[in-house]
Write a protein that holds these residues in place. Structure first.
Motif, PDB file in Angstrom:
ATOM      1  N   ASP A  34       0.830  -1.213   0.000  1.00  0.00           N
ATOM      2  CA  ASP A  34       0.000   0.000   0.000  1.00  0.00           C
ATOM      3  C   ASP A  34       0.865   1.265   0.000  1.00  0.00           C
ATOM      4  N   PHE A  35       1.942   1.224   0.785  1.00  0.00           N
ATOM      5  CA  PHE A  35       2.820   2.405   0.844  1.00  0.00           C
ATOM      6  C   PHE A  35       3.503   2.638  -0.496  1.00  0.00           C
ATOM      7  N   GLY A  36       3.943   1.549  -1.114  1.00  0.00           N
ATOM      8  CA  GLY A  36       4.558   1.680  -2.426  1.00  0.00           C
ATOM      9  C   GLY A  36       3.599   2.240  -3.457  1.00  0.00           C
ATOM     10  N   PHE A  49       1.198   4.256  -2.732  1.00  0.00           N
ATOM     11  CA  PHE A  49       1.033   5.695  -2.407  1.00  0.00           C
ATOM     12  C   PHE A  49       2.181   6.500  -3.005  1.00  0.00           C
ATOM     13  N   VAL A  50       3.409   5.974  -2.883  1.00  0.00           N
ATOM     14  CA  VAL A  50       4.553   6.680  -3.450  1.00  0.00           C
ATOM     15  C   VAL A  50       4.395   6.830  -4.955  1.00  0.00           C
ATOM     16  N   TRP A  51       4.093   5.753  -5.601  1.00  0.00           N
ATOM     17  CA  TRP A  51       3.898   5.824  -7.061  1.00  0.00           C
ATOM     18  C   TRP A  51       2.758   4.910  -7.462  1.00  0.00           C
ATOM     19  N   ASN A  52       1.695   5.550  -7.972  1.00  0.00           N
ATOM     20  CA  ASN A  52       0.527   4.805  -8.439  1.00  0.00           C
ATOM     21  C   ASN A  52       0.546   4.837  -9.971  1.00  0.00           C
ATOM     22  N   SER A  53       0.915   3.694 -10.542  1.00  0.00           N
ATOM     23  CA  SER A  53       1.039   3.630 -12.003  1.00  0.00           C
ATOM     24  C   SER A  53      -0.312   3.711 -12.696  1.00  0.00           C
ATOM     25  N   ASP A  54      -1.380   3.307 -11.995  1.00  0.00           N
ATOM     26  CA  ASP A  54      -2.707   3.355 -12.612  1.00  0.00           C
ATOM     27  C   ASP A  54      -3.150   4.803 -12.832  1.00  0.00           C
ATOM     28  N   ASN A  55      -2.933   5.658 -11.786  1.00  0.00           N
ATOM     29  CA  ASN A  55      -3.357   7.057 -11.881  1.00  0.00           C
ATOM     30  C   ASN A  55      -2.217   7.997 -12.306  1.00  0.00           C
ATOM     31  N   GLY A  56      -0.996   7.457 -12.298  1.00  0.00           N
ATOM     32  CA  GLY A  56       0.165   8.307 -12.637  1.00  0.00           C
ATOM     33  C   GLY A  56       0.443   9.366 -11.601  1.00  0.00           C
ATOM     34  N   THR A  57       0.256   9.036 -10.288  1.00  0.00           N
ATOM     35  CA  THR A  57       0.467  10.024  -9.206  1.00  0.00           C
ATOM     36  C   THR A  57       1.703   9.673  -8.391  1.00  0.00           C
ATOM     37  N   LEU A  58       2.359  10.708  -7.914  1.00  0.00           N
ATOM     38  CA  LEU A  58       3.527  10.594  -7.031  1.00  0.00           C
ATOM     39  C   LEU A  58       3.167  11.255  -5.707  1.00  0.00           C
ATOM     40  N   PHE A  59       3.133  10.411  -4.649  1.00  0.00           N
ATOM     41  CA  PHE A  59       2.702  10.893  -3.328  1.00  0.00           C
ATOM     42  C   PHE A  59       1.330  11.560  -3.411  1.00  0.00           C
ATOM     43  N   GLY A  60       0.454  10.983  -4.158  1.00  0.00           N
ATOM     44  CA  GLY A  60      -0.921  11.447  -4.221  1.00  0.00           C
ATOM     45  C   GLY A  60      -1.182  12.573  -5.198  1.00  0.00           C
ATOM     46  N   ARG A  61      -0.145  13.076  -5.897  1.00  0.00           N
ATOM     47  CA  ARG A  61      -0.356  14.160  -6.851  1.00  0.00           C
ATOM     48  C   ARG A  61       0.305  13.803  -8.187  1.00  0.00           C
ATOM     49  N   THR A  62      -0.275  14.293  -9.229  1.00  0.00           N
ATOM     50  CA  THR A  62       0.331  14.098 -10.550  1.00  0.00           C
ATOM     51  C   THR A  62       1.528  15.033 -10.671  1.00  0.00           C
TER      52      THR A  62
END
Length: 305
Positions: free
Chosen positions: A16-18, A20-33
């Motif tokens: 889950d933490f990983g 949060f750091v980088w979400n490849s589905d949404n393309g977000t880094l720490f919750g922001r694009t």
């Protein structure tokens, strides 16, 4: 009854933490694009640039309005403090003790006075005599061109006569005629008297042990602090300024101990402030610890020889 929440394993938490750091589905880094990170970074950069600019502007405005030669606010007493040398300010009451028969004690006292008077050397003071008229305030409304300073009147150590250390390097501490030096502290633009006719004078009185004081002498003559040394315009304006001094030579007798009060007398100098014992005056005890041999002991000693 609600079902118990399933306890997550350590591996699931790390996953889950990983995410949060980088979400490849949404393309977000720490919750922001990345685009939003650029926008927020630019915002904070602009914010701190503006704050830094306002702070620098405030400091510049303050420094521009301050006069480096005259403080805007002086939280000081209306009358200057008075000090005495040799200094013994490590005690609540100033007690100047010495032993005229002890070379170490005499050397300690004389060294203290020599060190204090070193800056008043006649050679060093030659360049400080500039248009000084004795008996009148040395008012200077303009700075000297080039140096942007003001002139200072010289005070040479030779003015202290028998207490200058030039004739007697022990300043009388090898006998019962010790010297003390009285100095008044500086206050910028301060005039001790309201006019040019009243003298600024040091006056010492015996508070205790009057029977042990044979004579009191002053140097310079009449214990005067000449008006030409006033006003003082500050260290930056007068880098060569030295306070006028008055030396007091006291002849001790009897028990060789007495308590004195030395005042600087002028109409604008007060001395009755109970909250500051050094305003306008200084109180000190002078004591010679030397105990002379009695006649009987001297006679006994000579007879045994």
């Amino acid at each position: 009854m609600a079902a118990l929440k399933e306890k997550r394993t350590c591996g699931q938490r790390c996953e889950d933490f990983g995410r949060f750091v980088w979400n490849s589905d949404n393309g977000t880094l720490f919750g922001r694009t990345p685009e939003k990170w650029v926008y927020i970074s630019l915002y904070y950069v602009a914010f701190y640039v503006v704050m830094t600019g306002l702070f620098c502007l405030a400091i510049w405005t303050l420094m521009y309005t301050l006069d480096p030669y005259t403080p805007d606010y002086q939280d000081r007493l209306p009358s200057p403090g008075v000090m005495v040398w040799p200094d013994k300010y490590d005690e609540e009451h100033i007690v100047i003790t010495y032993n005229s028969s002890d070379k170490v004690s005499v050397s300690k006292m004389s060294s203290c006075l020599h060190n204090f008077l070193g800056q008043y050397n006649d050679t060093l003071q030659k360049d400080c005599d500039h248009n000084c008229t004795k008996g009148k305030y040395f008012m200077q409304h303009n700075f000297l061109p080039g140096t942007h300073t003001k002139e200072s009147c010289s005070f040479s150590v030779s003015q202290l006569g028998n207490c200058s250390g030039l004739h007697d390097p022990t300043f009388g501490y090898n006998c019962d005629m010790p010297c003390v030096i009285i100095k008044m502290n500086r206050i910028i633009n301060y005039l001790p008297s309201k006019n040019n006719t009243q003298d600024i004078q040091v006056n010492c009185t015996v508070l205790e042990g009057e029977e042990n004081v044979k004579k009191i002498e002053y140097f310079p003559e009449n214990a005067l602090m000449d008006r030409s040394y006033f006003p003082y315009y500050g260290k930056l304006a007068q880098p060569n300024y030295l306070n006028p001094l008055v030396a007091v030579r006291i002849s001790l007798t009897g028990k060789r101990s007495a308590k004195f009060q030395c005042r600087v007398v002028a109409d604008k100098i007060t001395y009755e402030n109970i909250h500051d014992p050094y305003e306008g005056k200084v109180v000190f005890t002078l004591q010679n610890l030397h105990v002379p041999s009695s006649p009987s002991s001297v006679h006994h000693h000579s007879s045994t020889l």
